[in-house]
Each structure stands twice: as C-alpha cells, then as structure tokens.
Motif scaffolding. Structure first.
Motif, PDB file in Angstrom:
ATOM      1  N   TYR A  31      46.390 -13.673  22.343  1.00 32.94           N
ATOM      2  CA  TYR A  31      44.983 -13.979  22.040  1.00 32.94           C
ATOM      3  C   TYR A  31      44.142 -13.840  23.312  1.00 32.94           C
ATOM      4  CZ  TYR A  31      41.374 -16.375  19.295  1.00 32.94           C
ATOM      5  OH  TYR A  31      40.250 -16.688  18.593  1.00 32.94           O
ATOM      6  N   TYR A  32      44.664 -14.345  24.392  1.00 33.09           N
ATOM      7  CA  TYR A  32      44.027 -14.210  25.705  1.00 33.09           C
ATOM      8  C   TYR A  32      43.930 -12.734  26.099  1.00 33.09           C
ATOM      9  CZ  TYR A  32      44.005 -14.187  30.865  1.00 33.09           C
ATOM     10  OH  TYR A  32      43.739 -13.932  32.179  1.00 33.09           O
ATOM     11  N   TRP A  33      45.009 -11.974  25.833  1.00 30.85           N
ATOM     12  CA  TRP A  33      44.992 -10.566  26.194  1.00 30.85           C
ATOM     13  C   TRP A  33      43.915  -9.798  25.433  1.00 30.85           C
ATOM     14  CZ3 TRP A  33      50.945  -9.995  25.330  1.00 30.85           C
ATOM     15  CH2 TRP A  33      51.622 -10.716  26.326  1.00 30.85           C
ATOM     16  N   TYR A  34      43.728 -10.126  24.162  1.00 30.58           N
ATOM     17  CA  TYR A  34      42.714  -9.432  23.361  1.00 30.58           C
ATOM     18  C   TYR A  34      41.315  -9.708  23.911  1.00 30.58           C
ATOM     19  CZ  TYR A  34      39.701  -8.097  19.509  1.00 30.58           C
ATOM     20  OH  TYR A  34      38.707  -7.532  18.765  1.00 30.58           O
ATOM     21  N   TYR A  35      40.977 -10.977  24.036  1.00 30.23           N
ATOM     22  CA  TYR A  35      39.628 -11.301  24.516  1.00 30.23           C
ATOM     23  C   TYR A  35      39.457 -10.972  25.987  1.00 30.23           C
ATOM     24  CZ  TYR A  35      38.311 -13.039  20.034  1.00 30.23           C
ATOM     25  OH  TYR A  35      38.012 -13.104  18.699  1.00 30.23           O
ATOM     26  N   GLY A  36      40.517 -11.062  26.760  1.00 28.33           N
ATOM     27  CA  GLY A  36      40.453 -10.641  28.153  1.00 28.33           C
ATOM     28  C   GLY A  36      40.168  -9.154  28.274  1.00 28.33           C
ATOM     29  N   SER A  37      40.744  -8.374  27.384  1.00 28.94           N
ATOM     30  CA  SER A  37      40.499  -6.929  27.388  1.00 28.94           C
ATOM     31  C   SER A  37      39.040  -6.626  27.061  1.00 28.94           C
ATOM     32  CB  SER A  37      41.424  -6.224  26.395  1.00 28.94           C
ATOM     33  OG  SER A  37      42.757  -6.363  26.801  1.00 28.94           O
ATOM     34  N   LEU A  38      38.487  -7.348  26.090  1.00 22.69           N
ATOM     35  CA  LEU A  38      37.068  -7.169  25.779  1.00 22.69           C
ATOM     36  C   LEU A  38      36.207  -7.523  26.984  1.00 22.69           C
ATOM     37  CD1 LEU A  38      36.808  -8.681  22.183  1.00 22.69           C
ATOM     38  CD2 LEU A  38      36.508  -6.286  22.823  1.00 22.69           C
ATOM     39  N   CYS A  39      36.528  -8.627  27.627  1.00 21.91           N
ATOM     40  CA  CYS A  39      35.776  -9.087  28.784  1.00 21.91           C
ATOM     41  C   CYS A  39      35.847  -8.092  29.929  1.00 21.91           C
ATOM     42  CB  CYS A  39      36.309 -10.452  29.219  1.00 21.91           C
ATOM     43  SG  CYS A  39      35.517 -11.096  30.680  1.00 21.91           S
ATOM     44  N   MET A  40      37.025  -7.650  30.254  1.00 22.47           N
ATOM     45  CA  MET A  40      37.192  -6.711  31.363  1.00 22.47           C
ATOM     46  C   MET A  40      36.511  -5.376  31.072  1.00 22.47           C
ATOM     47  SD  MET A  40      38.600  -8.093  33.873  1.00 22.47           S
ATOM     48  CE  MET A  40      39.729  -9.327  34.426  1.00 22.47           C
ATOM     49  N   LEU A  41      36.567  -4.935  29.838  1.00 27.57           N
ATOM     50  CA  LEU A  41      35.880  -3.708  29.462  1.00 27.57           C
ATOM     51  C   LEU A  41      34.378  -3.871  29.641  1.00 27.57           C
ATOM     52  CD1 LEU A  41      35.928  -0.853  28.183  1.00 27.57           C
ATOM     53  CD2 LEU A  41      35.761  -1.978  25.954  1.00 27.57           C
ATOM     54  N   LEU A  42      33.865  -4.993  29.204  1.00 25.30           N
ATOM     55  CA  LEU A  42      32.437  -5.265  29.317  1.00 25.30           C
ATOM     56  C   LEU A  42      31.990  -5.362  30.772  1.00 25.30           C
ATOM     57  CD1 LEU A  42      31.217  -7.713  26.642  1.00 25.30           C
ATOM     58  CD2 LEU A  42      29.696  -6.624  28.255  1.00 25.30           C
ATOM     59  N   ILE A  85      35.249  -1.894  37.737  1.00 25.98           N
ATOM     60  CA  ILE A  85      36.044  -0.759  37.285  1.00 25.98           C
ATOM     61  C   ILE A  85      37.493  -0.901  37.760  1.00 25.98           C
ATOM     62  CG2 ILE A  85      35.490   0.808  39.204  1.00 25.98           C
ATOM     63  CD1 ILE A  85      35.819   1.797  35.487  1.00 25.98           C
ATOM     64  N   ASP A  86      37.675  -1.408  38.985  1.00 29.65           N
ATOM     65  CA  ASP A  86      39.029  -1.611  39.489  1.00 29.65           C
ATOM     66  C   ASP A  86      39.727  -2.731  38.726  1.00 29.65           C
ATOM     67  OD1 ASP A  86      38.778   0.421  41.378  1.00 29.65           O
ATOM     68  OD2 ASP A  86      37.932  -0.940  42.858  1.00 29.65           O
ATOM     69  N   ARG A  87      38.998  -3.792  38.437  1.00 28.97           N
ATOM     70  CA  ARG A  87      39.584  -4.876  37.655  1.00 28.97           C
ATOM     71  C   ARG A  87      40.000  -4.372  36.281  1.00 28.97           C
ATOM     72  NH1 ARG A  87      35.024  -9.186  38.979  1.00 28.97           N
ATOM     73  NH2 ARG A  87      35.810  -9.954  40.949  1.00 28.97           N
ATOM     74  N   TRP A  88      39.141  -3.567  35.663  1.00 26.39           N
ATOM     75  CA  TRP A  88      39.461  -3.019  34.340  1.00 26.39           C
ATOM     76  C   TRP A  88      40.711  -2.152  34.412  1.00 26.39           C
ATOM     77  CZ3 TRP A  88      39.807  -3.039  29.427  1.00 26.39           C
ATOM     78  CH2 TRP A  88      40.088  -1.876  28.719  1.00 26.39           C
ATOM     79  N   ARG A  89      40.774  -1.272  35.410  1.00 27.39           N
ATOM     80  CA  ARG A  89      41.940  -0.390  35.553  1.00 27.39           C
ATOM     81  C   ARG A  89      43.222  -1.203  35.745  1.00 27.39           C
ATOM     82  NH1 ARG A  89      38.965   3.595  39.572  1.00 27.39           N
ATOM     83  NH2 ARG A  89      37.930   4.912  38.056  1.00 27.39           N
ATOM     84  N   ASP A  90      43.167  -2.199  36.616  1.00 29.96           N
ATOM     85  CA  ASP A  90      44.350  -3.032  36.857  1.00 29.96           C
ATOM     86  C   ASP A  90      44.747  -3.798  35.601  1.00 29.96           C
ATOM     87  OD1 ASP A  90      44.363  -2.155  39.470  1.00 29.96           O
ATOM     88  OD2 ASP A  90      43.476  -3.998  40.286  1.00 29.96           O
ATOM     89  N   TRP A  91      43.764  -4.376  34.932  1.00 28.98           N
ATOM     90  CA  TRP A  91      44.026  -5.126  33.705  1.00 28.98           C
ATOM     91  C   TRP A  91      44.646  -4.212  32.650  1.00 28.98           C
ATOM     92  CZ3 TRP A  91      43.486 -10.165  31.999  1.00 28.98           C
ATOM     93  CH2 TRP A  91      43.561 -10.349  30.623  1.00 28.98           C
ATOM     94  N   ASN A  92      44.024  -3.058  32.434  1.00 25.58           N
ATOM     95  CA  ASN A  92      44.477  -2.142  31.397  1.00 25.58           C
ATOM     96  C   ASN A  92      45.874  -1.592  31.709  1.00 25.58           C
ATOM     97  OD1 ASN A  92      43.945  -0.881  28.884  1.00 25.58           O
ATOM     98  ND2 ASN A  92      43.492   1.025  29.944  1.00 25.58           N
ATOM     99  N   ALA A  93      46.143  -1.293  32.973  1.00 27.35           N
ATOM    100  CA  ALA A  93      47.479  -0.822  33.345  1.00 27.35           C
ATOM    101  C   ALA A  93      48.516  -1.913  33.078  1.00 27.35           C
ATOM    102  CB  ALA A  93      47.504  -0.414  34.819  1.00 27.35           C
ATOM    103  N   GLY A  94      48.189  -3.151  33.441  1.00 27.65           N
ATOM    104  CA  GLY A  94      49.104  -4.262  33.180  1.00 27.65           C
ATOM    105  C   GLY A  94      49.299  -4.497  31.696  1.00 27.65           C
ATOM    106  N   LEU A  95      48.216  -4.371  30.943  1.00 26.50           N
ATOM    107  CA  LEU A  95      48.287  -4.559  29.496  1.00 26.50           C
ATOM    108  C   LEU A  95      49.189  -3.510  28.855  1.00 26.50           C
ATOM    109  CD1 LEU A  95      47.073  -6.039  26.968  1.00 26.50           C
ATOM    110  CD2 LEU A  95      45.500  -4.100  26.861  1.00 26.50           C
ATOM    111  N   LYS A  96      48.970  -2.259  29.193  1.00 26.21           N
ATOM    112  CA  LYS A  96      49.789  -1.185  28.620  1.00 26.21           C
ATOM    113  C   LYS A  96      51.251  -1.356  28.982  1.00 26.21           C
ATOM    114  CE  LYS A  96      46.263   2.408  28.424  1.00 26.21           C
ATOM    115  NZ  LYS A  96      45.845   3.698  28.981  1.00 26.21           N
TER     116      LYS A  96
END
Length: 126
Positions: free
Chosen positions: A32-43, A51-62
């Motif tokens: 649940y945290y990952w879903y809303y965290g992904s929305l937040c980081m994308l935003l 952009i670096d935070r998003w890339r790091d988050w998304n790489a970790g998520l994948k």
C-alpha cells in the motif's frame, strides 16, 4: 513549491524505497505504501532532486516486485501475500492486483492530472 512538511515526507520516502525484505513491517513499508509512494515520487519528480528520487524509487520498486513474482507453476506471475494487508485478509489476489497497479503508475496517470487533483487538497499541508 513544496511545503516544509511535503519536503520532509519526500526525504523520508526517498530513504525508505520498496524492499521485499521489509514488506511485513507495520511502519507502513508495504504494498500500500509502495503504491502511494510511487504516485508521490512520480508527482514530485519535477522538484529539486525529484527526478533522481523518482529513478531510485522506481528502480527499487521494479527490482523488489519483479524479482519476487512467482516464476513457476500455477501461481506464476502472482505475488505471495507478505505485506501486513495481504497476509491478514487480502491474500494473493490483493497482493498481485496492487503490485501490478503500482508497476504501471506512470502509464496510468499523467503527472499534470495528478498535480491538478492534489492542488485541490493543498490546504492540508498549510
């Protein structure tokens, strides 16, 4: 511009990217945290350092989700219910549905749409 509360929240989230090993922690690090965290980081990717935070988050998520998908047998493609919500009621279907929605966040939502919607709730951070 971000409020001080939003900036602090982004810092905390960036320091706690998705991790399958911590999926069962009750401190919120779950699907649940990952879903809303992904929305937040994308935003927030257009903010300073975003952009670096998003890339790091998304790489970790994948890495977290794809590496932990069931690879064989009749459950292939699904996820074992390990997070607190999935393990205590949601089950495999919940875990899989939410993880798939999380993986496709940036395909489903245009950041401009999200900004407009969150602008309606800006008073919560003032």
């Amino acid at each position: 511009a971000l409020s001080p509360v939003q900036a602090l929240q982004l810092e905390r989230m960036a320091a706690n990217p998705p991790s399958w090993d911590r999926a069962g922690e009750t401190s919120g690090r779950n699907e649940y945290y990952w879903y809303y965290g992904s929305l937040c980081m994308l935003l927030a990717r257009d903010q300073t350092g975003g952009i670096d935070r998003w890339r790091d988050w998304n790489a970790g998520l994948k890495r977290t989700l794809v590496d932990n998908q069931c690879q064989q047998g009749p459950r292939r493609g699904s996820f074992d219910p390990v997070g607190q919500w999935a393990a205590h009621g949601g089950g495999r279907v919940y875990q899989t549905a939410l993880n798939i929605l999380t993986l496709e966040v940036y395909y489903r939502y245009d950041p401009e749409y999200l900004r407009a919607r969150t602008g309606e709730l800006a008073y919560l951070w003032e």
